[in-house]
Structures are given as C-alpha cells and as structure tokens.
Design an enzyme around this catalytic site. Sequence first.
Site, mmCIF file in Angstrom:
data_model
loop_
_atom_site.group_PDB
_atom_site.id
_atom_site.type_symbol
_atom_site.label_atom_id
_atom_site.label_comp_id
_atom_site.label_asym_id
_atom_site.label_seq_id
_atom_site.Cartn_x
_atom_site.Cartn_y
_atom_site.Cartn_z
ATOM 1 N N GLY A 46 5.065 10.640 -51.090
ATOM 2 C CA GLY A 46 4.589 9.753 -52.163
ATOM 3 C C GLY A 46 4.879 8.330 -51.726
ATOM 4 N N GLN A 195 1.069 19.727 -53.802
ATOM 5 C CA GLN A 195 1.939 18.798 -54.554
ATOM 6 C C GLN A 195 1.714 18.937 -56.057
ATOM 7 O OE1 GLN A 195 0.140 17.976 -51.859
ATOM 8 N NE2 GLN A 195 1.071 16.352 -50.657
ATOM 9 N N ASP A 236 -2.101 5.499 -51.978
ATOM 10 C CA ASP A 236 -1.251 5.260 -50.806
ATOM 11 C C ASP A 236 -1.502 3.900 -50.182
ATOM 12 O OD1 ASP A 236 -1.363 8.333 -51.093
ATOM 13 O OD2 ASP A 236 0.380 7.859 -49.852
ATOM 14 N N ASN A 246 -6.007 7.830 -51.149
ATOM 15 C CA ASN A 246 -5.060 8.701 -51.862
ATOM 16 C C ASN A 246 -5.238 10.113 -51.322
ATOM 17 O OD1 ASN A 246 -2.993 9.027 -53.892
ATOM 18 N ND2 ASN A 246 -4.487 10.134 -55.113
ATOM 19 N N LYS A 247 -4.450 11.017 -51.833
ATOM 20 C CA LYS A 247 -4.415 12.395 -51.340
ATOM 21 C C LYS A 247 -5.808 13.001 -51.185
ATOM 22 C CE LYS A 247 -1.688 14.192 -50.191
ATOM 23 N NZ LYS A 247 -1.472 14.239 -48.702
HETATM 24 O O1 MRU Z 1 1.143 13.320 -48.652
HETATM 25 P P1 MRU Z 1 1.844 12.793 -49.864
HETATM 26 O O2 MRU Z 1 2.394 13.857 -50.751
HETATM 27 O O3 MRU Z 1 2.871 11.739 -49.502
HETATM 28 O O4 MRU Z 1 0.700 12.051 -50.686
HETATM 29 C C1 MRU Z 1 1.032 11.459 -51.898
HETATM 30 C C2 MRU Z 1 -0.122 10.899 -52.620
HETATM 31 O O5 MRU Z 1 -1.238 10.923 -52.154
HETATM 32 C C3 MRU Z 1 0.166 10.184 -53.915
HETATM 33 O O6 MRU Z 1 -0.893 10.333 -54.805
HETATM 34 C C4 MRU Z 1 0.394 8.693 -53.640
HETATM 35 O O7 MRU Z 1 1.348 8.513 -52.634
HETATM 36 C C5 MRU Z 1 0.810 7.953 -54.841
HETATM 37 S S1 MRU Z 1 2.449 8.386 -55.292
HETATM 38 C C6 MRU Z 1 2.960 7.447 -56.608
#
Ligand code: MRU
Length: 346
Positions: A46, A195, A236, A246-247
């Site tokens: 995150g 997640q 991100d 984002n994810k």
């Molecule tokens: O691969 P991750 O679990 O680090 O990805 C996280 C995300 O994509 C979240 O949506 C993003 O970091 C925002 S967290 C407040």
Amino acid sequence: MIKTIEYIDGVVRMIDQTRLPAEKEFVDCRTIEEVGHAIKSMVIRGAPAIGVAAAMGVSLGADSIEASAFEGFYQELEEKCDRLGQSRPTAVNLAWAIKRMKNVAHNNKSLSVIELKSRLKEEALTILTEDIATNEAMGQHGQTLVEDGNVILTHCNAGALATAGFGTALGVVRASVNAGKNIRVLANETRPFLQGARLTTWELKEDGIPVKLITDNMCGFFMNKQEIDLVVVGADRIAANGDVANKIGTYMVAVLAKENNIPFYVAAPVSTLDLSLASGKEIPIEERSSEEVMTINNKRIAPEGVEAAHPAFDITPNHLVTAIITENGIARAPFTESLKALANQK
Ligand code: MRU
C-alpha cells in the site's frame, strides 16, 4: 486501532500482511535491508505504508553507518537509499519518503552525525503521525460525497493496513460511518494477491463495518443492478493530468462505473501525486512474479509449463475519474489545474 507499523527501540515492527487473515503475526526489521525485503515481499504494502516503512528503514540505515564526518555519512546513506528505492517501482510514496529523509540529512550538515541520526528517527516518526492525520483529513473531505445508506465498492486494500492508520479509500468509509451514516462496502477480492479478500474484509470486520466480498468479475453485475452507489479506490501514483495508477483491475472497475453512471472516486494523499509526469503513460508498472498468478494459497491452479502475466498495477485515464480526494480538498477536472492547486496548498 490497527497498528500497521511501529518504530520502537531500533526495531521497525509491521503486521505481516502476507499471513492475514489466518494469522496476525508481526515481522521485526532491524536493518534497512530487512525493511527493503519486507516491502518487496509484500509484508507491508500500500503506497502510504510503503512510504512510512521506507522512512523508518532510512533511519535504521543511518543508525548503522559508522562514519563520523558528514561527507562519509551522507555518501553511505545515499547508497543505502538508492538500494531501498528499488524495492518497488510504482508507488511514488517510496521515492517521496526517501527524498524527504535525505533532505533532512542534507539540510542539517552542521549537526553531528549522532544528532543527525536522532533527527532522522524523529522525521520517520513524524511521517507516521502525519500520515494518520492526512488520512483523517481526507476522510472528512471524502465523506461529504457519501450519503446515508450508500453502498461503496472498493478495490484492493486502501485501508489502515495500506497506511499508518485509518486508510485512504477506507478512510472515506470510516469517516462516513463516524459521521453517523449507514454504509455498506462491497470489496473486490483483487486477484491475484487477494488484498480485497484477505485485508479489506479483515480490517472492516475488525471495525464492525458491514462488508461483503465479491470476486472481481462480479462488480459489473452489481453496478448494472444499481446495487453500488459509488466507487472509492486508493492510488499508487497520480500523474499531473489526473491519470491514476492503482492495483491491477482498477481500470476495469472505472470503465464499468462510467458505463453505469456511477461516480468513481480516488482517495490519495498529496504525497501520491507525481506532477513531474505529464500523464499515466510515464508511470512505471511493476511486473510481479507469475507464480502469484499461477497459485492460490501455494496451490497450483494452472498446468505446469503454462505462462502467466502479472502486471501489478494499471492506469485509469483521467476522463474516467469523477474526483480525486486529498487531505487538502477535492480535485475535479481539469485535473492539471486542480491537482496543482491542491499540491501547493499548505
Ligand atoms: O501491491 P499493493 O498491495 O501495494 O497495491 C496497493 C494498492 O494498489 C492500493 O490501492 C494503493 O497503494 C493505495 S493504498 C492507500
């Protein structure tokens, strides 16, 4: 309150997010290299949480340097920071936190190395405290967009576990609940790392906020039945024009939201803005191991010899984004102007 990460007596302690929800275990990091490994292996993940962890890692790295003069100290610190900066490429909060820590060292050359080390520790702790306050402010702005009785769809985990506490997208949910609104959350499971299934449902359940888990391919069905009122996700990295990394799967959700006339909101701190990039095309997308796609809970789901792709993030173009919620206020199109104004606001 969920304590995602703490820094006490030379130890950075994190909830091991690879083991939730089955076990609530902690990982203790005593070196910058261990923090780098925790980030890479998703023990902590995150964007904002990665930033906080990185700042604490830099402090641990500084503590391990033996040089007693500034030049030697700073050179070694820079080398350690460069290696840490390579742990994950997409979330800009990593580079943001490292830069902020390096600046503290650079701007305090007159201090002794011992004093600098303690100043860096203080800064890492400030970054943690600020992150929680930022999320609470973001939640206050965001909850004005939410009505009593709304069902909110979210993707991945943008909650307390993805930050130092409270969350970004889930911060909007928490602030809405705290304002007395009756809110229900639909959580996309978020293949392949799950997640949504593992982390978002866990933390909302801990707080007693109603949540229902759906697989990623179900969200169009519920949007089409008008059972989702709004989408709120985290980010991100956000480019100057409002394109959002984002994810993986976020883009698909945004397209479906547009098709079904459902507002699509992104909640992210100003530290997630990368105004040096004109558009999302310039955002580096992390490619993770295909094993994470091929297996679920260490059990193989595809035949041996089959290849799998694993881009960990995607880009949602700005025309699909209804608004971006930050701690400084809410930005709407044209984002090039509105984001710049919010970024420059104190
Ligand atoms: O691969 P991750 O679990 O680090 O990805 C996280 C995300 O994509 C979240 O949506 C993003 O970091 C925002 S967290 C407040």
